[in-house]
Design a protein around this motif. Structure first.
Motif, short mmCIF file in Angstrom:
data_model
loop_
_atom_site.label_atom_id
_atom_site.label_comp_id
_atom_site.label_asym_id
_atom_site.label_seq_id
_atom_site.Cartn_x
_atom_site.Cartn_y
_atom_site.Cartn_z
N ARG A 2 2.73 6.50 -6.91
CA ARG A 2 1.76 7.48 -7.45
C ARG A 2 2.29 8.90 -7.34
NH1 ARG A 2 0.15 4.31 -10.20
NH2 ARG A 2 -1.51 2.84 -9.85
N GLN A 3 3.04 9.20 -6.28
CA GLN A 3 3.61 10.54 -6.14
C GLN A 3 4.69 10.80 -7.17
OE1 GLN A 3 5.07 10.73 -2.14
NE2 GLN A 3 3.05 11.13 -1.23
N LYS A 42 1.60 4.25 -2.86
CA LYS A 42 1.45 5.67 -2.58
C LYS A 42 2.66 6.45 -3.08
CE LYS A 42 -0.50 7.35 1.19
NZ LYS A 42 -0.83 7.56 2.62
N VAL A 43 3.85 5.94 -2.82
CA VAL A 43 5.07 6.61 -3.26
C VAL A 43 5.17 6.57 -4.79
CG1 VAL A 43 7.60 6.51 -3.22
CG2 VAL A 43 6.30 6.20 -1.12
N PHE A 90 0.84 -1.20 0.00
CA PHE A 90 0.00 0.00 0.00
C PHE A 90 0.87 1.25 0.00
CE2 PHE A 90 -2.04 3.29 2.61
CZ PHE A 90 -3.14 3.57 1.81
N TYR A 91 1.89 1.27 0.84
CA TYR A 91 2.77 2.44 0.95
C TYR A 91 3.66 2.57 -0.28
CZ TYR A 91 1.09 2.15 5.69
OH TYR A 91 0.27 2.08 6.78
#
Length: 170
Positions: free
Chosen positions: A68-69, A65-66, A61-62
């Protein structure tokens, strides 16, 4: 005539009638416990201990997130995600083991931020460790400012205690 036609189907069918029972694969005994007779007390059922599942962190999940950034349109395969999760877990283990060693060497019973920061400096090489330490400090500051966790509550308590002491001095 019917028996001769089934000879080729199954070898047990062609055996003598008395040997068929002897050749059966399962025994005739049941898996049920014996029924107690009158006057006998029934045995108490044994309770099995339920193993509690250890809570595991979903690092994927994390990682997403990274990703996607950094690259919003980029995707990652399951196999690549497994490799990334493995890298994260390995890095976490290395830092936590090093922090544990530092904590024990200092004689403390709990790992503090200084132990983690020193462990990161020892585990990561050169410039990478400096970036990791600065990002970690930024994350801790943001966490404290957002009012998250015990750390913020302790900081608020300390500030209130300092203000109370200053008020008493006047």
């Amino acid at each position: 005539a019917g028996l001769a036609q089934t000879d080729f189907l199954h070898p047990l069918l062609s055996a003598a009638p008395g040997t068929l029972a002897a050749m059966s694969l399962k025994s005739k005994s049941t898996k049920m416990p014996p029924v107690p007779e009158e006057g006998e007390s029934q045995p108490k059922p044994v309770k099995k201990k339920v193993k509690s599942k250890t809570k595991s962190v979903n690092w994927g999940f994390y990682i997403m997130k990274v990703l996607r950034q950094v690259h919003p349109t980029l995707r990652i395969s399951k196999q690549a995600m497994t490799v990334m999760v493995s890298c994260v877990e390995d890095t976490f283990d290395r830092i936590s083991m090093q922090a544990n060693r530092l904590c024990r060497r200092s004689g403390s019973h709990s790992i503090n931020t200084r132990d983690i920061q020193s462990a990161v400096r020892l585990v990561f090489p050169g410039e990478l460790s400096r970036h990791a330490v600065s990002e970690g400090c930024k994350a801790v500051i943001n966490h404290k400012q957002s009012g998250g966790g015990r750390m913020a509550a302790q900081a608020d308590d300390e500030e209130l205690a300092e203000e109370a002491e200053e008020g008493d001095d006047e």
